[in-house]
Design an enzyme around this catalytic site. Structure first.
Site, short mmCIF file in Angstrom:
data_model
loop_
_atom_site.label_atom_id
_atom_site.label_comp_id
_atom_site.label_asym_id
_atom_site.label_seq_id
_atom_site.Cartn_x
_atom_site.Cartn_y
_atom_site.Cartn_z
N ASN A 10 0.88 -1.16 0.00
CA ASN A 10 0.00 0.00 0.00
C ASN A 10 0.92 1.22 0.00
O ASN A 10 1.44 1.61 1.04
CB ASN A 10 -0.88 -0.05 1.25
CG ASN A 10 -1.86 1.10 1.32
OD1 ASN A 10 -1.79 2.05 0.53
ND2 ASN A 10 -2.77 1.03 2.27
N ARG A 92 -2.44 -2.11 -3.56
CA ARG A 92 -3.66 -1.32 -3.37
C ARG A 92 -3.56 -0.11 -4.29
O ARG A 92 -2.59 0.64 -4.23
CB ARG A 92 -3.76 -0.85 -1.92
CG ARG A 92 -4.93 0.08 -1.74
CD ARG A 92 -4.96 0.67 -0.35
NE ARG A 92 -6.14 1.50 -0.20
CZ ARG A 92 -6.15 2.66 0.44
NH1 ARG A 92 -5.05 3.13 0.98
NH2 ARG A 92 -7.26 3.34 0.54
N HIS A 181 -12.65 2.85 -0.18
CA HIS A 181 -12.70 1.81 0.85
C HIS A 181 -13.39 0.54 0.33
O HIS A 181 -13.90 -0.27 1.10
CB HIS A 181 -13.50 2.25 2.10
CG HIS A 181 -12.85 3.31 2.93
ND1 HIS A 181 -13.59 4.26 3.58
CD2 HIS A 181 -11.57 3.55 3.23
CE1 HIS A 181 -12.77 5.07 4.25
NE2 HIS A 181 -11.53 4.65 4.04
N ARG A 242 -11.82 15.24 7.74
CA ARG A 242 -12.60 15.71 6.58
C ARG A 242 -14.02 16.05 7.00
O ARG A 242 -14.61 15.36 7.82
CB ARG A 242 -12.66 14.63 5.50
CG ARG A 242 -11.33 14.27 4.90
CD ARG A 242 -11.52 13.35 3.68
NE ARG A 242 -10.27 12.74 3.31
CZ ARG A 242 -10.05 11.42 3.35
NH1 ARG A 242 -10.99 10.58 3.75
NH2 ARG A 242 -8.88 10.94 3.00
N GLU A 385 -8.19 -5.40 5.03
CA GLU A 385 -8.00 -5.04 3.63
C GLU A 385 -6.82 -5.78 3.01
O GLU A 385 -6.86 -6.17 1.85
CB GLU A 385 -7.83 -3.52 3.51
CG GLU A 385 -9.14 -2.79 3.74
CD GLU A 385 -8.99 -1.32 4.03
OE1 GLU A 385 -8.62 -0.99 5.17
OE2 GLU A 385 -9.22 -0.51 3.13
#
Ligand code: ADP
Length: 407
Positions: A10, A92, A181, A242, A385
């Site tokens: 990743n 990823r 996601h 965010r 993940e």
């Protein structure tokens, strides 16, 4: 015996997270993180299975030296990148646009398409590409697979994926809701079905991925039909830093009246908003601690976070029509019992409730937290993940799953 190990990478702009998994028995052989690549002093943290954490700081000028350092650490345990037991490297990739609907073996055309998507993922795709190119240079003989954050959401109908703006303008700039996601939403929705003892095709699930970034998705019979992140990960839930949803005119106002530039508003909404903007902290543990001490700002931040979350549960309930389960996952979803309790409080009419004792139990396994007689299951389902990326990568290179398509 064919090789069974998969290295999952990743790659961020200044970091690389990695895990080495053995798909023969599903074990995790090593996990680690390289940080501050290209900065003054780089740092590597490596944890081999059953071994002690190894850490060092030093000069890590670029991704190539980062990956070489990772390989050197892995080699100390006989697991180096040159190992013949490595079957593939799974990457990823944040943005796969509309065309990558499944994991895909990387070739030049795939690289070019990931590059073409940079305008819609300027922060992520360049770093992902660097990671891929670096890994390819180190092991050119090895299959490299891209697993896209957006792929699971490509089943969204146009009614959910399109913004209500001028169609020609939207299409000219590839403006639509892509969602992110996706690897987590796919994994967690499947695991939730498993927890209920049913096939994914038989259940409708609302997945709440609440980490530092946060997103919700509505999954009908194994397929995503709506998700809360949009063109970028800024839309939707209140997150660590965010804002999530807001009136787009806030941006014009900040620029015209507040004299802020486009970059300044971008930074404000992505980095200085959400929980951190509301109360100065983005870690839910700290926010809960402050609330327990009577801190009003922390309380309000929590309430705003929950209000938005509840609105999405209601919205996706309506989108799905029938809901079999609501699944909480990621750092906040897996650990913060007060968030889970507050998110479904008052929703008994919808068949949603949390059992206080079950909700208080901590653990790493998927588990139900709703009362035994509940109409809708409420579950905590830890996400993984890396395992999902490795599983998809391995299935693809072993030919047990059709190749990804560049349609
Ligand atoms: P990401 O992958 O988006 O960086 P994670 O899924 O690891 O994030 O989630 C990180 C967040 O999880 C932290 O910012 C914190 O708010 C929350 N978190 C982690 N552990 C706990 C805990 N024990 N209780 C409450 N919140 C937690």
């Amino acid at each position: 015996m064919s090789p069974t190990r998969v290295l999952v990478l990743n790659s961020g702009s200044s970091s690389v997270k990695y895990q080495l998994l053995d798909m023969g028995d599903g074990s995790r052989l090593a996990v680690g993180l390289v940080e501050r690549i290209g900065e003054e002093s780089g740092r590597l943290k490596h944890t081999p299975a059953g071994g002690d954490v190894r850490e060092w700081t030093g000069d890590i000028p670029d991704h190539e030296s980062a990956l070489k350092a990772v390989s050197a650490e892995l080699a100390k345990d006989g697991l180096g990148l040159d190992s013949p037991e490595l079957a593939a490297i799974g990457h990823r990739v944040v943005h796969g646009g509309r065309r990558f609907t499944a994991p895909t073996v990387i070739d030049d055309a795939v690289l070019a398409e990931i590059e073409r998507l940079i305008p819609v993922a300027p922060l992520h795709n360049p770093a992902n590409l660097t990671g891929i190119r670096t890994a390819q240079a180190l092991r050119p003989d090895l299959p490299q697979v891209a697993v896209f954050d957006t792929a699971f959401h490509t089943t969204m109908p146009e009614s959910a994926a399109r913004y209500a703006i001028d169609v020609e303008t939207a299409d000219a700039h590839r403006i639509r809701r892509y969602g992110f996601h996706g690897t987590s939403h796919a994994y967690v929705s499947r695991e939730t079905a498993k927890l209920l003892g049913r096939a994914p095709e038989e259940v409708n699930v609302i997945v709440l991925h609440l980490g530092n970034g946060a997103s919700a998705s509505a999954v009908r019979a194994g397929e995503c039909v709506d998700t809360s992140m949009g063109l970028t990960p800024l839309e939707g839930l209140v997150m660590g830093t965010r804002s999530g949803d807001l009136d787009p005119a806030v941006i014009f106002h900040l620029m015209r009246v507040g004299g802020m530039s486009a970059d300044e508003t971008d930074t404000l909404l992505n980095k200085r908003s959400g929980l951190v903007g509301l109360c100065g902290d983005n870690d839910m543990r700290e926010i809960r601690r402050r609330i327990d001490e009577g801190d009003e700002r922390a309380r309000l931040a929590f309430d705003i976070y929950i209000h938005r979350l509840k609105k999405y549960i209601g919205a996706y309930y309506a989108v799905l029509g029938r809901v079999d389960a609501v699944a909480f996952t990621a750092g906040v979803g897996e650990n913060a019992a007060p968030v889970r309790e507050a998110a479904v409080a008052g929703l008994a009419e919808l068949g949603l409730a949390v059992d206080g004792d079950l909700n208080a139990v901590r653990g790493d396994e998927p588990r139900l937290i709703s009362p035994a007689d509940a109409r809708v299951a409420v579950a905590v389902v830890p996400t993984d993940e890396e395992m999902e990326i490795a599983t998809q990568t391995y299935a693809l290179v072993m030919g047990t799953k059709g190749s990804g398509n560049l349609t």
